[in-house]
Scaffold this active site. Sequence first.
Site, PDB file in Angstrom:
ATOM      1  N   CYS A  46       0.827  -1.214   0.000  1.00 51.40           N
ATOM      2  CA  CYS A  46       0.000   0.000   0.000  1.00 51.40           C
ATOM      3  C   CYS A  46       0.860   1.263   0.000  1.00 51.40           C
ATOM      4  O   CYS A  46       0.401   2.336  -0.392  1.00 51.40           O
ATOM      5  CB  CYS A  46      -0.908   0.023   1.227  1.00 51.40           C
ATOM      6  SG  CYS A  46      -1.680  -1.568   1.573  1.00 51.40           S
ATOM      7  N   ASP A 286      -5.303 -11.910  -1.269  1.00 57.89           N
ATOM      8  CA  ASP A 286      -5.810 -11.542  -2.594  1.00 57.89           C
ATOM      9  C   ASP A 286      -6.085 -12.747  -3.491  1.00 57.89           C
ATOM     10  O   ASP A 286      -6.778 -12.616  -4.503  1.00 57.89           O
ATOM     11  CB  ASP A 286      -4.781 -10.655  -3.319  1.00 57.89           C
ATOM     12  CG  ASP A 286      -4.699  -9.254  -2.730  1.00 57.89           C
ATOM     13  OD1 ASP A 286      -5.451  -8.954  -1.789  1.00 57.89           O
ATOM     14  OD2 ASP A 286      -3.865  -8.468  -3.231  1.00 57.89           O
TER      15      ASP A 286
HETATM   16  P1  FAD Z   1       0.650  -9.962  -1.582  1.00 57.35           P
HETATM   17  O1  FAD Z   1       0.866  -8.845  -0.649  1.00 57.35           O
HETATM   18  O2  FAD Z   1       0.647  -9.697  -3.039  1.00 57.35           O
HETATM   19  O3  FAD Z   1       1.711 -11.090  -1.257  1.00 57.35           O
HETATM   20  C1  FAD Z   1       1.770 -12.265  -1.997  1.00 57.35           C
HETATM   21  C2  FAD Z   1       3.215 -12.691  -2.043  1.00 57.35           C
HETATM   22  O4  FAD Z   1       3.293 -13.979  -2.616  1.00 57.35           O
HETATM   23  C3  FAD Z   1       4.055 -11.777  -2.915  1.00 57.35           C
HETATM   24  O5  FAD Z   1       5.091 -11.228  -2.127  1.00 57.35           O
HETATM   25  C4  FAD Z   1       4.600 -12.692  -4.005  1.00 57.35           C
HETATM   26  O6  FAD Z   1       5.928 -12.394  -4.361  1.00 57.35           O
HETATM   27  C5  FAD Z   1       4.480 -14.058  -3.369  1.00 57.35           C
HETATM   28  N1  FAD Z   1       4.314 -15.160  -4.305  1.00 57.35           N
HETATM   29  C6  FAD Z   1       3.393 -15.271  -5.300  1.00 57.35           C
HETATM   30  N2  FAD Z   1       3.525 -16.455  -5.916  1.00 57.35           N
HETATM   31  C7  FAD Z   1       4.534 -17.102  -5.299  1.00 57.35           C
HETATM   32  C8  FAD Z   1       5.141 -18.383  -5.484  1.00 57.35           C
HETATM   33  N3  FAD Z   1       4.729 -19.221  -6.437  1.00 57.35           N
HETATM   34  N4  FAD Z   1       6.167 -18.736  -4.669  1.00 57.35           N
HETATM   35  C9  FAD Z   1       6.604 -17.887  -3.693  1.00 57.35           C
HETATM   36  N5  FAD Z   1       6.069 -16.674  -3.482  1.00 57.35           N
HETATM   37  C10 FAD Z   1       5.040 -16.292  -4.270  1.00 57.35           C
HETATM   38  N6  FAD Z   1      -4.997  -2.510   0.342  1.00 57.35           N
HETATM   39  C11 FAD Z   1      -5.673  -1.769   1.259  1.00 57.35           C
HETATM   40  O7  FAD Z   1      -6.453  -2.339   2.052  1.00 57.35           O
HETATM   41  N7  FAD Z   1      -5.492  -0.412   1.322  1.00 57.35           N
HETATM   42  C12 FAD Z   1      -4.638   0.251   0.495  1.00 57.35           C
HETATM   43  O8  FAD Z   1      -4.462   1.470   0.600  1.00 57.35           O
HETATM   44  C13 FAD Z   1      -3.922  -0.495  -0.471  1.00 57.35           C
HETATM   45  N8  FAD Z   1      -3.076   0.122  -1.331  1.00 57.35           N
HETATM   46  C14 FAD Z   1      -2.373  -0.631  -2.247  1.00 57.35           C
HETATM   47  C15 FAD Z   1      -1.482  -0.008  -3.111  1.00 57.35           C
HETATM   48  C16 FAD Z   1      -0.763  -0.747  -4.032  1.00 57.35           C
HETATM   49  C17 FAD Z   1       0.183  -0.062  -4.958  1.00 57.35           C
HETATM   50  C18 FAD Z   1      -0.909  -2.170  -4.063  1.00 57.35           C
HETATM   51  C19 FAD Z   1      -0.115  -2.995  -5.043  1.00 57.35           C
HETATM   52  C20 FAD Z   1      -1.784  -2.796  -3.221  1.00 57.35           C
HETATM   53  C21 FAD Z   1      -2.523  -2.042  -2.295  1.00 57.35           C
HETATM   54  N9  FAD Z   1      -3.448  -2.648  -1.426  1.00 57.35           N
HETATM   55  C22 FAD Z   1      -4.142  -1.910  -0.513  1.00 57.35           C
HETATM   56  C23 FAD Z   1      -3.704  -4.089  -1.516  1.00 57.35           C
HETATM   57  C24 FAD Z   1      -2.875  -4.858  -0.512  1.00 57.35           C
HETATM   58  O9  FAD Z   1      -1.534  -4.498  -0.604  1.00 57.35           O
HETATM   59  C25 FAD Z   1      -3.063  -6.337  -0.800  1.00 57.35           C
HETATM   60  O10 FAD Z   1      -4.440  -6.631  -0.682  1.00 57.35           O
HETATM   61  C26 FAD Z   1      -2.291  -7.202   0.147  1.00 57.35           C
HETATM   62  O11 FAD Z   1      -0.915  -6.976   0.052  1.00 57.35           O
HETATM   63  C27 FAD Z   1      -2.598  -8.655  -0.163  1.00 57.35           C
HETATM   64  O12 FAD Z   1      -1.802  -9.471   0.624  1.00 57.35           O
HETATM   65  P2  FAD Z   1      -1.464 -10.936   0.103  1.00 57.35           P
HETATM   66  O13 FAD Z   1      -0.561 -11.518   1.126  1.00 57.35           O
HETATM   67  O14 FAD Z   1      -2.701 -11.636  -0.252  1.00 57.35           O
HETATM   68  O15 FAD Z   1      -0.718 -10.711  -1.279  1.00 57.35           O
END
Ligand code: FAD
Length: 451
Positions: A46, A286
């Site tokens: 974020c 996500d």
């Molecule tokens: P991610 O944070 O994407 O983490 C998933 C991880 O899995 C990544 O690091 C990736 O490298 C790793 N991965 C994927 N496939 C593999 C694999 N095969 N082997 C090993 N590792 C792997 N949300 C809000 O609520 N408010 C906000 O203001 C907000 N602003 C945002 C701004 C930006 C620019 C972005 C990109 C996102 C924002 N979000 C916001 C969304 C929030 O960041 C995500 O919803 C959150 O990070 C999701 O967490 P996650 O762990 O599901 O996925």
Amino acid sequence: MVDRLVVIGGDAGGMTAASQARRRRDADDLEIVVFERSGFTSYAACGIPYFVGDVVQDPDDLVARTPEEHRRRGIDARIHHEVSSIDVSDHAVVVRDLHAETEHRQHYDDLLVATGAVPRRPDIPGIDAEGVFGVQTLDDGMAVRRFVDEQHPETAVVIGGGYIGLEMAEALVRRGLHVSLLEQLPQPMSTLDPDMGALIADAMRGMGIDVVLETAARAVELDGRRVRAVATDGASLPADIVVLGLGVTPNGELAAAAGIEVGETGGIVTDDRMETRSARVWAAGDCVEVRHRVTGKPGAFALGTHANKEGRIVGINVTGGDARFPGVIGTAITKVCELEVGRTGLTESEAGEAGFDAVAATIETTTRASYYPDSAPITVKMVAERGTGRLLGAQIVGREGAGKRIDTTAVAVWNEMAAGDIANVDLSYAPPLSPLWDAVLVAARRVAEMV
Ligand code: FAD
């Protein structure tokens, strides 16, 4: 025998689960191994637009916990390790060490898939050119920042007016670039109704952003291997850098390839304990789809707020607890230029699509008492069900102090309150913070008159 929890993805969903599980079970009872493809763990995606825009200078400030810190807490966090496949029948994953270029099999007792989302890429010529960026991980954010710092681009095109696109557009303006925002729809930010999106388009134009609406990108034009412009049906927009802001889709491919059920949204299907239909395989963040509490339908909502809650739930359940994810109502907030923008529940158009007989009211008032310095405009739109008066959703656009009012309306939507009841809630008032009749009360009263 020590159980082993393997986590794929070391950010919000994955690391929250790992940390919660570690708090509940000691290392001599539960081994936790996290594989993360990128170079960071527990980072604030974020914060990327603020890092690119130089509001935050040091990327380390966006990292809540490094792999070393995780290891000190008994979590074996391995960066630059990519899981390339899952074998659910053998309870194992295949892991590639991206630096050593080696591969090994890792067995698990429980597996958490927390692979996040992937930015949507338009299927147009030139999209893989140098200088075209999707923004999802901190690695991505650092790549954009490095490009801006080292290549000194002067022009940028952001393709797509999702909230990440808007935040990135503003960040690039802050860095001195001339930015065009290209959006196929009549207004940016399709998670709002068009009348509310129009306020955002106006604010962006006020900041010097060239907002080009109802126009699709047809091709990325190249100079050698590098981006030069983005072609549309009408014109060619100069672009030394292109950022994709078309939203994201759940990263469910790895799971799907392993036979783990993935829904129509592309998100992994789980129960409310965040367990998939494959035994002892969990999913969070996500990459999953979750139930929308107003429509009752599954959807993919890529937000850190959900990822952290879901990760916590996995951490509890995987260690013998019983926690449940109650669903979402699509609450989100952002700041675009001078405007704070919040939304919750259903927009007017979403309510119609979901089959509700809905009415909507929009009011304009001020964030503070009108006579108080820095009192600023706030626009609130509320959507309610005809007959019952139930609040289905709200949208807020306004200056400083406006945005977080969306949380009051989120609680009302969550609890299925009627607009007429919201209009009488005992909300606070003092001139520096709100007018006597707060914007939320005024909007609720107005929509209640219509139902
Ligand atoms: P991610 O944070 O994407 O983490 C998933 C991880 O899995 C990544 O690091 C990736 O490298 C790793 N991965 C994927 N496939 C593999 C694999 N095969 N082997 C090993 N590792 C792997 N949300 C809000 O609520 N408010 C906000 O203001 C907000 N602003 C945002 C701004 C930006 C620019 C972005 C990109 C996102 C924002 N979000 C916001 C969304 C929030 O960041 C995500 O919803 C959150 O990070 C999701 O967490 P996650 O762990 O599901 O996925």
